[in-house]
Motif scaffolding. Sequence first.
Motif, PDB file in Angstrom:
ATOM      1  N   GLU A  34      -7.074 -13.805  -9.614  1.00  0.00           N
ATOM      2  CA  GLU A  34      -5.886 -14.045  -8.798  1.00  0.00           C
ATOM      3  C   GLU A  34      -6.308 -14.553  -7.423  1.00  0.00           C
ATOM      4  OE1 GLU A  34      -4.016 -12.575  -6.149  1.00  0.00           O
ATOM      5  OE2 GLU A  34      -2.327 -13.866  -6.696  1.00  0.00           O
ATOM      6  N   ASN A  36      -4.871 -14.502  -4.297  1.00  0.00           N
ATOM      7  CA  ASN A  36      -4.725 -13.721  -3.069  1.00  0.00           C
ATOM      8  C   ASN A  36      -5.605 -12.465  -3.077  1.00  0.00           C
ATOM      9  OD1 ASN A  36      -2.793 -15.455  -1.959  1.00  0.00           O
ATOM     10  ND2 ASN A  36      -1.141 -14.417  -3.052  1.00  0.00           N
ATOM     11  N   LEU A  37      -5.569 -11.730  -4.201  1.00  0.00           N
ATOM     12  CA  LEU A  37      -6.251 -10.434  -4.246  1.00  0.00           C
ATOM     13  C   LEU A  37      -7.678 -10.522  -4.760  1.00  0.00           C
ATOM     14  CD1 LEU A  37      -3.473  -8.050  -5.593  1.00  0.00           C
ATOM     15  CD2 LEU A  37      -4.578  -7.924  -3.381  1.00  0.00           C
ATOM     16  N   TYR A 103      -5.503  -0.518  -1.448  1.00  0.00           N
ATOM     17  CA  TYR A 103      -6.401  -0.705  -0.298  1.00  0.00           C
ATOM     18  C   TYR A 103      -6.607  -2.190  -0.012  1.00  0.00           C
ATOM     19  CZ  TYR A 103     -10.369  -0.273   2.810  1.00  0.00           C
ATOM     20  OH  TYR A 103     -11.199  -0.359   3.897  1.00  0.00           O
ATOM     21  N   LYS A 104      -6.742  -2.961  -1.109  1.00  0.00           N
ATOM     22  CA  LYS A 104      -6.937  -4.400  -0.941  1.00  0.00           C
ATOM     23  C   LYS A 104      -5.641  -5.085  -0.520  1.00  0.00           C
ATOM     24  CE  LYS A 104      -9.331  -8.265  -1.659  1.00  0.00           C
ATOM     25  NZ  LYS A 104     -10.552  -8.648  -0.987  1.00  0.00           N
ATOM     26  N   SER A 105      -4.525  -4.523  -1.005  1.00  0.00           N
ATOM     27  CA  SER A 105      -3.242  -5.180  -0.771  1.00  0.00           C
ATOM     28  C   SER A 105      -2.639  -4.830   0.579  1.00  0.00           C
ATOM     29  CB  SER A 105      -2.274  -4.757  -1.894  1.00  0.00           C
ATOM     30  OG  SER A 105      -1.361  -5.764  -2.171  1.00  0.00           O
ATOM     31  N   TRP A 106      -2.764  -3.564   0.979  1.00  0.00           N
ATOM     32  CA  TRP A 106      -2.126  -3.114   2.209  1.00  0.00           C
ATOM     33  C   TRP A 106      -3.108  -2.741   3.310  1.00  0.00           C
ATOM     34  CZ3 TRP A 106       0.742   1.045  -1.107  1.00  0.00           C
ATOM     35  CH2 TRP A 106       1.623   0.402  -1.983  1.00  0.00           C
ATOM     36  N   GLY A 107      -4.363  -2.637   2.975  1.00  0.00           N
ATOM     37  CA  GLY A 107      -5.352  -2.235   3.971  1.00  0.00           C
ATOM     38  C   GLY A 107      -5.539  -0.731   4.050  1.00  0.00           C
ATOM     39  N   VAL A 174       5.937  -7.716  -9.329  1.00  0.00           N
ATOM     40  CA  VAL A 174       5.511  -9.032  -9.808  1.00  0.00           C
ATOM     41  C   VAL A 174       5.842  -9.279 -11.272  1.00  0.00           C
ATOM     42  CG1 VAL A 174       3.653  -9.360  -8.165  1.00  0.00           C
ATOM     43  CG2 VAL A 174       3.190  -8.140 -10.276  1.00  0.00           C
TER      44      VAL A 174
ATOM     45  N   PHE B  45       1.376 -11.301  -5.767  1.00  0.00           N
ATOM     46  CA  PHE B  45       0.299 -10.481  -5.243  1.00  0.00           C
ATOM     47  C   PHE B  45      -0.012 -10.907  -3.807  1.00  0.00           C
ATOM     48  CE2 PHE B  45      -0.401  -8.358  -9.082  1.00  0.00           C
ATOM     49  CZ  PHE B  45      -0.367  -9.263 -10.140  1.00  0.00           C
ATOM     50  N   VAL B  46      -0.074  -9.929  -2.925  1.00  0.00           N
ATOM     51  CA  VAL B  46      -0.408 -10.215  -1.533  1.00  0.00           C
ATOM     52  C   VAL B  46      -1.621  -9.389  -1.139  1.00  0.00           C
ATOM     53  CG1 VAL B  46       1.894 -10.879  -0.777  1.00  0.00           C
ATOM     54  CG2 VAL B  46       1.242  -8.490  -0.715  1.00  0.00           C
ATOM     55  N   ALA B  47      -2.393  -9.911  -0.197  1.00  0.00           N
ATOM     56  CA  ALA B  47      -3.599  -9.216   0.224  1.00  0.00           C
ATOM     57  C   ALA B  47      -3.495  -8.867   1.697  1.00  0.00           C
ATOM     58  CB  ALA B  47      -4.818 -10.105  -0.011  1.00  0.00           C
ATOM     59  N   ALA B  48      -4.168  -7.781   2.066  1.00  0.00           N
ATOM     60  CA  ALA B  48      -4.225  -7.402   3.466  1.00  0.00           C
ATOM     61  C   ALA B  48      -5.136  -8.381   4.202  1.00  0.00           C
ATOM     62  CB  ALA B  48      -4.778  -5.980   3.577  1.00  0.00           C
ATOM     63  N   GLU B  53     -10.034  -4.706   5.584  1.00  0.00           N
ATOM     64  CA  GLU B  53     -10.728  -4.054   4.474  1.00  0.00           C
ATOM     65  C   GLU B  53     -12.194  -3.820   4.795  1.00  0.00           C
ATOM     66  OE1 GLU B  53      -9.833  -7.480   1.696  1.00  0.00           O
ATOM     67  OE2 GLU B  53     -11.971  -7.238   1.343  1.00  0.00           O
TER      68      GLU B  53
END
Lengths: 234, 114
Positions: A34, A36-37, A103-107, A174, B45-48, B53
Motif C-alpha cells: 500500500e 501510504n502505509l 502506530y503507523k497510521s496515527w503515530g 476502507v 489508508f492514511v499514514a502518520a 514514528e
Amino acid sequence: MRASNDLKLHILFVASLIAIVTGIYLAFYLAPVEGNLGIVQKIFYFHVPAAFATYLGFLLCALGSIIYLLKPRLWADRMARAGAEVGLLFGLIVLITGPLWAYKSWGHFWEWEPRLTSMLLTFLIYCSYLLLRAFGGTGDSARKIGAVMGVLGLVGVGVVRVSVKLWGGVHPQVVFEGGGLHPDMYPPFYVCIVGFLLLAWALVWMRMNLQRDHEEIEALHLLAEDLEYELETP
Amino acid sequence: MNRTVLRALILALLLGVGGLAQAQDEAASGEAAAEDGAGKNATEFVAAPPEAEKISGLSLMVAAYIAVWIVIVGYILFLLTRQRRLYGELHDIRSRLEAIDAQLAEGGGGEEGT
C-alpha cells in the motif's frame, strides 16, 4: 460416531490452515504494498478477518445463551461458553494487531475513540462472562445468569459494528464504505476471512467437545462416589 | 421461562435500543462538527507524518504476525493440554469403576456361598 466427528474436526482444521496460509501467500505475493502505509498495511489481512471471527464467537455465545434461556439444553450452554472463549481469543488478536497498525497510521498505539473503546468494553464484558462461568458454580441458576450476560454482551457487539457510523472517530472505513482497497487486495482479504471463520468454527467445536467430555467425566465421578458410598455402608 | 430472566432480557434490549437511539441523536447533532473535518473517518489508508514514528513498519508487521500465531497456537496447546488431562481423569475413573465392579462381584460371590 465420535470417530467420524473427530475426522470432520480434523478436516475443518486442515481446511482453515490451508485457507490462512493461502491468504498470507496472496497477501504478500499478489496484493501490492500500500502506498501510504507501506508494508504495515499487511496487518489488515489478519486484523479484519480476526474481527469477523470475534463477531462469530460472540454471536455463537449469544445464540447458545438465548437457546439455553428458552429451553435449557446442555449443548447450548457448551456452545455459549465455547463461543465466548473463541470470541475473546480473536478479540485479543484484534486488540493486539490494531494498535500495532495504528502506530503507523496515527503515530500512537491507542485512541479513546468509539470503535476502539467499544471493542475493548465488549471484550471486557465477555471476560466477565467467562469469569462468571468459571467461578459462579455449575448449577442451572449459574448457567442462566451466565446466559443473560452472554445475551447482554451482544449489545456490545452491535455497538462496535455501528460505532463508526453513529459517532465517527478516527478508525478507518476502507472496506465497506470507502474505496481504499486495490483490486488485488480483495482475493487475499476474502481468503483470510474464510480461513479465520473456519478456524473459529473448528475451535468452538473442539472446545464444545472438551466441555462435553468434562461433564461426562464429572458425572462418572459422582456415580463412582455414590457406588463407593453404597459399598461402604452396611 | 423464568420471569426474572425474561424481565432482565427485556430490560437489556430496551437499554440497548434506547442507548443506540440517543447516540443517533447525538451523532446527528454532531454531524456539523464532523463536517469540519474533526474526527472524520478515513476511507482510505492514511499514514502518520514520518517524524511521528519511531518504530519501522516492518517491525510492527512482524510483531503483529508473531503475536497472532502465538495467540492461536497457545490456545490450541491449552485445549490439547486440557484434553490430555481429561484422558488422565478418564483413566482414573475407569480404574475406580473397575475396582467397584470387583468389589461388587466379590460381594455377590460371598452371598451365593452362604
